[in-house]
Design an enzyme around this catalytic site. Structure first.
Site, PDB file in Angstrom:
ATOM      1  N   LYS A  10     -13.348  -6.886  -8.849  1.00  0.00           N
ATOM      2  CA  LYS A  10     -13.680  -7.156  -7.352  1.00  0.00           C
ATOM      3  C   LYS A  10     -15.158  -6.833  -7.955  1.00  0.00           C
ATOM      4  CE  LYS A  10     -10.763  -4.215  -4.712  1.00  0.00           C
ATOM      5  NZ  LYS A  10      -9.169  -4.190  -5.556  1.00  0.00           N
ATOM      6  N   LYS A  65       1.061  -1.045  -0.035  1.00  0.00           N
ATOM      7  CA  LYS A  65      -0.209   0.023   0.290  1.00  0.00           C
ATOM      8  C   LYS A  65       0.685   1.515   0.417  1.00  0.00           C
ATOM      9  CE  LYS A  65      -3.985  -1.727  -0.085  1.00  0.00           C
ATOM     10  NZ  LYS A  65      -4.677  -2.127  -1.172  1.00  0.00           N
TER      11      LYS A  65
END
Length: 682
Positions: free
Chosen positions: A581, A482
């Protein structure tokens, strides 16, 4: 006779060595198509290279097709042109040549406004022939949306639309907004679904040579619509779905379908035997999209709920009798989960859905937004949408996943997180009713085991490196690091991650957290590192600017929700991978479509969800199992990231590898004692 129905072939046009049109061979080919089970031909399409024909040649091709067509065989010329007056002239020529209808693109000289498109079809309507509008937003830059189709449907001679956007949800939207318009589908990776659903289809090469059994197989599909039980898949249609696509004669060279081809010699005499090979689903799809030069389209044969001509409704379909909605808490197994923009959490609220049927079969679905500030969804919104949608599904057959999707999209725009939970439950029921795992329904298991990735929460570089070292020891070999805050700090994080990963794959994911200038700085700072760069900016357009100054492979994620988004991401941002997703797209049904489209375009895919537990993980596992290893970038098993389990047999994993579920449906058995009483029941 409805002339635009059946298998209508957009045939390639043969040329002689001197580049003059070989009308004799074209007529032979038209006659051969008619003799081999096709129902019509569409001359002067892009595969007929109309853009490079003289006016006389273009008219001669239409007349030649009409002369060669036997009784009952339709001729539907293309009228592609810069504007309405020129298109009208070609429609009038088609009428004079006794053609049966015309296939008409919107004006293609520039991006026309909606009003200009309406004026264009008004001109064509006045000619008097049936008009099939052609929606090809990728090549014309004009999207005939369902709302715009409803406007042109007011012209009595506009009878159908050939839909090439690859968004199967539009079929139901068009039917709702323009119920008298026939829908002819145009995306070859969803042929089977659309024909079984009652729509038609275009396949840009398959029917230059017709494989034995395919025309009757497609016709056997057309009457199924909303019938009792899951649709049986005829052998010919199964060949198309699994990749036994016919190949053209070795000397058959035609245009590329985009008006940029030179004239070439086109031997179109049909070969005596079908060539082709059965490969993996992904290989077959790639071959169908890339290795071909012909075209065919099949109409919408009848609307859902109406028996096909000559066929009575059969039996009683399985019906949804109730939907139960539950809530439970998922805590992150590694403490705090941090992303760019100070988005930090220790737990998430997940929503479980149980769809019950009159036959005692029930299916489970799940949706778990990643908080309220990641994507435009949050748990309360998911549950509110489910409360609204659930009563509308009672009485539907849950096995007809496309029909259920149509009802959901027709009732509520967006809210794909809620729709995803319902879609997962319907696939679970479909698999259980057939006693097979969902992966088999998605095309078959291409890998029994697949490597998993883990996200590395945003933290100081040393802390992120320690996380990677620890998880690498557990078998993880791919890390999503991240980033997305200060680009110089992020560069330090990336370098520490690469060193700790020690050869494992590293994907630096900003989750759209950088502004354009920050992303430009980060791209330069990261450029010497062996990493992927994922969604540096919020929009695909900004990501495209970043891609131009970086040599790093680009992964797109949050900005991709539709097939059009995906093709733009490839064309504009040079994306080599896409992260898909479930709850961002609406479930397995749309995610499978985008996965197959991405693979056909040469991308690798990451398969996951925003968050979730055992049910979400099972759905991801089936999608991963039915994807070739060479096409897979990464997979996440969220039930390895969280502490709680609701299934008595959670999806299995072993030392960094996900294992394909083998039980029927999704392969999970939710324990009611683990989730308590439902929030509400419909």
């Amino acid at each position: 006779m409805t002339v635009w129905r059946g298998i209508v072939v957009a045939a390639a046009l043969p040329f002689r060595e001197d580049l003059s049109v070989d009308l004799d061979r074209y007529q032979e080919h038209v006659a051969w198509l008619a003799a081999n089970g096709c129902d019509g031909v569409s001359p002067n399409g892009s595969l007929g290279e109309y853009q490079v024909l003289t006016e006389a040649e273009r008219a001669d091709v239409v007349r030649a097709a009409v002369e060669a067509a036997p009784e009952g065989f339709s001729v539907i010329p293309g009228t592609g042109a810069y504007g309405g007056h020129e298109s009208r002239r070609w429609a009038e020529q088609a009428r004079e040549a006794c053609a049966h209808a015309v296939l008409s693109l919107p004006p293609n000289a520039y991006r026309a406004s909606d009003d200009e498109v309406v004026a264009h079809y008004r001109e064509l309507n006045e000619v008097g022939l049936p008009v099939v509008a052609y929606n090809n937003p990728f090549d014309t830059n004009v999207d005939l949306t369902p709302q715009l189709i409803a406007r042109i449907a007011e012209f009595e001679n506009v009878v159908a639309v050939k839909e090439f956007s690859a968004d199967v949800r539009r079929v139901h939207q068009i039917r709702n907004l323009a119920p008298r318009i026939d829908v002819l589908a145009g995306a070859d990776d969803v042929l089977l679904e659309l024909v079984l659903m009652g729509a038609g289809r275009l396949d840009r090469r398959v029917f230059q040579r017709v494989p034995p059994g395919v025309p009757p197989s497609l016709r056997s599909c057309r009457g199924q619509g909303r019938r009792a039980g899951p649709p049986a898949v005829p052998a010919g249609a199964r060949r198309l779905r699994l990749g036994l696509a016919p190949h053209l004669h070795p000397g058959h060279q035609a245009g590329n379908g985009h008006g940029r081809s030179l004239r070439r010699s086109v031997p179109v005499s049909p070969p005596s035997a079908l060539r082709g090979g059965r490969g993996t689903c992904a290989q077959g799809l790639r071959g169908r999209l890339r290795g071909a030069h012909g075209s065919a389209w099949v109409n919408r044969f009848h609307r859902p709920g109406r028996p096909a001509q000559g066929q009575a409704a059969k039996g009683t379909a399985m019906k949804i009798v109730g939907i139960d909605v539950y809530e439970y808490r998922l805590t992150y197994a590694h403490g705090e989960y941090a992303m760019s923009g100070a988005r930090v959490s220790t737990h998430q609220t997940s929503t479980l859905v149980r769809v019950r049927t009159d036959e005692g079969v029930h299916g489970w679905g799940e949706s778990c937004p990643l908080g309220a500030n990641y994507l435009p969804m949050f748990p309360g919104g998911t549950q509110a949408a489910l409360r609204y949608l659930a009563p509308l599904l009672v009485g539907l057959d849950p096995r007809e996943v496309l029909a259920v999707q149509g009802v959901l999209d027709g009732a509520l725009r967006g809210s794909y997180d809620a729709k995803s939970a319902i879609d997962l439950a319907c696939w679970d029921i479909l698999g259980k009713s057939l006693d097979v795992p969902v992966s088999l329904l998605l095309g078959g298991v291409l890998q029994q085991r697949f490597p998993l990735y883990e996200a590395v929460p945003l933290a100081p570089p040393a802390q992120m490196a320690e996380f990677i070292t620890r998880r690498k020891a557990a078998g993880i070999d791919c890390f999503q690091v991240k980033v997305g805050n200060d680009p110089y700090d992020d560069a330090a994080r990336a370098r520490a991650a690469v060193e700790a990963a020690d050869g494992s794959r590293v994907i630096c994911d900003a989750n759209g957290g950088w502004g354009l200038q920050q992303a430009m700085i980060a791209a330069r700072e990261f450029d010497d590192l062996p990493v992927y760069l994922e969604q540096p900016c919020r929009t695909t357009e900004d990501c495209a600017h970043v891609r131009r100054v970086s040599t790093l492979p680009m992964v797109l994620d949050e900005s991709i929700t539709t097939p059009a988004d995906l093709t733009r991401g490839v064309e504009r941002a040079g994306a080599g991978s896409v992260n898909l997703k479930l709850s961002r797209l609406g479930g397995i049904t749309p995610m499978r479509l985008l996965r197959d489209l991405a693979v056909s375009l040469g991308l690798t895919v990451s398969l996951e969800d925003t968050w979730g537990g055992d049910v979400v993980t099972a759905a991801v596992a089936h999608l991963a199992a039915s994807t070739a290893a060479s096409d897979l970038l990464s997979v996440s098993f969220f039930n390895t990231w969280t502490n709680e389990h609701v299934s008595t047999v959670p999806p299995a994993h072993d030392a960094g590898w996900g294992i394909t579920p083998t039980g029927p449906g999704l392969g999970v058995d939710v324990d009611p004692t683990a989730i308590g009483a439902p929030l509400f029941v419909s």
